[in-house]
Design an enzyme around this catalytic site. Structure first.
Site, short mmCIF file in Angstrom:
data_model
loop_
_atom_site.label_atom_id
_atom_site.label_comp_id
_atom_site.label_asym_id
_atom_site.label_seq_id
_atom_site.Cartn_x
_atom_site.Cartn_y
_atom_site.Cartn_z
N LYS A 93 0.81 -1.23 0.00
CA LYS A 93 0.00 0.00 0.00
C LYS A 93 0.84 1.27 0.00
CE LYS A 93 -4.18 -1.75 0.07
NZ LYS A 93 -5.05 -1.56 -1.12
N GLU A 115 -10.10 6.28 2.53
CA GLU A 115 -10.94 5.25 3.12
C GLU A 115 -10.03 4.09 3.50
OE1 GLU A 115 -10.33 5.56 -0.06
OE2 GLU A 115 -9.61 3.53 -0.50
N SER A 382 1.71 -9.79 -1.13
CA SER A 382 1.42 -8.36 -1.03
C SER A 382 1.48 -7.77 0.38
CB SER A 382 0.05 -8.06 -1.64
OG SER A 382 -0.93 -8.81 -0.96
#
Lengths: 400, 276
Positions: A93, A115, A382
């Site tokens: 991220k 969000e 990830s």
């Protein structure tokens, strides 16, 4: 190599998918954002800053790790793991939040909203904003706040304000709704930092571009380590940012098979899943035309998955496009299969993975059965699993 | 009666239009035709009926809650079309649907507009459909004789407004503020400024109605005096339905009497626009 096919999607369209379906008030803001992004993305000064933060702050490049024990266990191709779990914050991220926070700053915006579902994007946003001196406010479903208390506290430690969202199913989709409502209200001063390759154009493009660092590194690393490209790449798909990130630099390498793995929850036929591409239909949601989970009247359905990061009823429009042209094969694995992969990787490789990429790992295991020993399979790992140990313990009936 | 005929008629009487919004099926589908009747009795000139959507991103808490009530009562897009048909049996009142694009897209744009037309719908507002994405919708609306009411906001530039006006029929919906729907205390400066700026382009071309936060008679009076052709009141009516939930007679009386007070504010002898 030329990437002209849809390098810059005209009108924000990937085939018939994507676009901009937003209230009129946001249209000028999206135009302004697109214009600013196109201006800064090739700007040497901007690129230098991005590189600096990705290397020194986020810890890039992340390793491409040969998983010898997993390879032996699967008995098929060589398994490589792209170690996004080692990026700052514990997931991919940060690649996107650093990029967009720099963009926000370059545009002169001082307030950033985002969000978050599981809290990973919220944490990554809070980190990037703290580093760059921006004020971050995060919308999070009240239900998710309960499930992910640790991440709520992390965001607050990082100086972000967390707003509970009490509407709808009180999860990720409602957090996006509320962030959009905030943006409509404060559009003149506020940058909306979307966490995945979803939403109205230009977000799917911007997030893809910032995440494609995963794929470009993988390409370089596999060429250095194996002297050739992999035969297959597997990544999990919720909104789809880690998947697009690793797929994108390989799209035109037709010999590299690409697999996107969605969350089948309790099974695709149970109705309790989050597999928009495998079990959804075309719809318009959160500003984009893409695959969504909806009922026969067009009402958006609530989703279910063991992994909060995949628990979303839509998917990025570029994935819908890649599905439509058959370039990526999309499939889904259940909560149970993902959990098994979680335990397997922890024990075999000494890596506790996040539940999201466990979907990719579980699928890789199946895929490996049909592949030979001289082939190469890359799994995008990830994120790391620290955030998920409580969920896993609960599932296993273990008290910690 | 078509939407533009209604505006022409009001113009002759030197009145602004009172446009009322309620969510179809709130609190229950069988109530909505009576609710519309009560609004018309109170002097409402055009009625907007919302097709409830699960994720109404342009709406504030009041209308969000009404969507939830309507959906829980089993309201579907077809339910709302049937409500329109029912209303049109006994009334000439122009009816405008308000919804989000997925509701239309899911049914099929052509089929939706055909069904809407057969039910007697006069116009449609789609909260999340900008003109750039509206080609198929516009084409089918024209084919079926339905007005396409697009929106403009304080952030809309004059060049964008031109694009919007080319696609708009019936009236132009001016979003009065930066924000979502909801009751507000005052008419803000930005509303007046935007109204003055955009009115310049719409006058003698298409009626302009102002919505979002318009909830009291003095708001209506103010925007009409600055040259708006109509005032759109939504959350204030929806709030009345919420407050008197379960007591139909009470709801109907409250709606009629509130509509009367708002309608009175649309009638005035001299407007600010004329005076200045």
């Amino acid at each position: 190599m030329s990437r002209t096919v849809y390098d810059y999607p005209k009108g924000g369209k990937y085939g018939r998918y994507g676009g901009r379906f937003v209230p009129e008030t946001l249209m000028p803001a999206l135009e302004e954002l697109e214009e600013a992004y196109l201006r800064f993305k090739d700007d040497p000064e901007f690129k230098k800053k991005l590189k600096y933060y990705l290397e020194r702050f986020a810890g890039r490049p992340t390793p491409l790790y040969y998983a010898a024990n997993l390879t032996e266990k699967f008995g098929g191709p060589k398994i490589y793991l792209k170690r996004e779990d080692l990026a700052h914050g514990g997931a991919h991220k940060i690649n996107n939040t650093i990029g967009q926070a720099l963009l926000a700053k370059s545009m002169g915006k001082t307030r950033v909203i985002a969000e978050t579902g599981a809290g990973q994007h919220g944490v990554a946003t809070a980190m990037a904003c703290a580093a760059l001196g921006l004020k971050a406010e995060i919308y999070m479903g009240a239900e998710d706040m309960k499930r992910q208390r640790l991440n709520v506290f992390r965001m607050r430690l990082l100086g972000a304000e967390v707003h509970p969202v009490e509407s709808g199913s009180r999860t990720l989709k409602d957090a996006i709704n509320e962030a959009l409502r905030d943006w409509v209200t404060n559009v003149q001063t506020t940058y909306y930092l979307i966490g995945s390759v979803v939403g109205p154009h230009p977000y799917p493009m911007i997030v893809r571009d910032f995440q494609s660092v995963i794929g470009f590194e993988t390409r370089e690393q596999i060429l250095a380590q194996e002297g050739r490209l992999p035969d297959a790449i597997v990544a999990c798909v919720g909104g789809g940012s880690n998947a697009i990130g690793i797929f994108y630099p390989f799209i035109e390498d037709e010999d590299v098979e690409l697999y996107g793995v969605e969350a089948a929850g309790e099974g695709l036929h149970s109705g309790k899943h989050a597999a928009s591409l495998c079990a959804g239909s075309e719809g318009v949601f959160h500003g984009m035309l893409s695959y969504v989970l909806q009922d026969e009247n067009g009402q958006i359905l609530t989703t279910q998955s063991i992994s909060a990061g995949l628990d979303y009823p839509g998917v990025g429009p570029e994935h819908s496009f890649l599905k439509s042209i058959g370039r990526v094969k999309y499939d889904a694995v259940t909560d149970g299969e993902a959990l098994e992969a979680f335990l397997e990787l922890s024990r075999l490789e000494g890596i506790i993975p996040a539940l999201e990429p466990c979907h990719a790992l579980a699928y890789a295991k199946k895929l490996a059965r049909g592949m030979s020993k001289d082939e190469i399979l890359v799994v995008n790992l990830s994120g790391r699993g620290d955030k998920d140990v409580e969920v896993v313990a609960n599932r296993l009936g273990v008290k910690i | 009666m078509s939407i533009s005929e209604r505006f022409q008629e009001l113009k002759k009487q030197n009145e602004g239009a009172l446009i009322a919004y309620v969510t179809g099926g709130d609190p229950s589908p069988k109530y909505t035709p009576k609710i519309v009747e009560a609004l018309v009795k109170g002097g409402v000139d055009i009625v907007e009926i919302g097709i409830p959507f699960s994720d109404p991103i342009a709406d504030g808490p009041v209308i969000q809650a009404s969507d939830v009530r309507a959906l829980n009562a089993g309201t579907t897009p077809n339910t709302v079309l049937n409500i329109v048909r029912e209303v049109k049996k006994t009334s000439e009142i122009p009816i405008v649907l308000l919804t989000y694009y997925n509701i239309i897209f899911r049914k099929g744009v052509g089929r939706f507009l055909e069904d809407a037309s057969k039910s007697g719908v006069d116009g449609i507002i789609v909260a999340d459909l900008p003109v750039e994405e509206a080609e198929e919708y516009k084409e089918n609306a024209e084919k079926n004789g339905i007005d396409t009411i697009f929106l403009a906001s304080p952030s809309t530039s004059s060049s964008r407004l031109e694009k919007i006006l080319r696609m708009t029929s019936g009236f132009l919906y001016l979003i009065s503020v930066f924000g979502v729907t909801g009751i507000r205390e005052h008419v803000s400066q930005i509303t007046i400024q935007t109204l003055k700026r955009l009115r310049h382009y719409t006058v003698n071309r298409i009626p302009l109605a102002v919505g979002f936060g318009i909830s009291k008679p003095e708001h209506v009076k103010s925007i009409i005096s600055y040259g708006a052709d109509g005032a759109i009141v939504g959350s204030a009516f929806v709030k009345l339905i919420e407050e008197k939930y379960g007591d139909l007679t009470n709801i109907l009386e409250a709606l009629t009497s509130y509509a009367k007070s708002l309608k009175a504010a649309t009638r005035q002898e001299y407007s600010q626009a004329e005076l200045s």
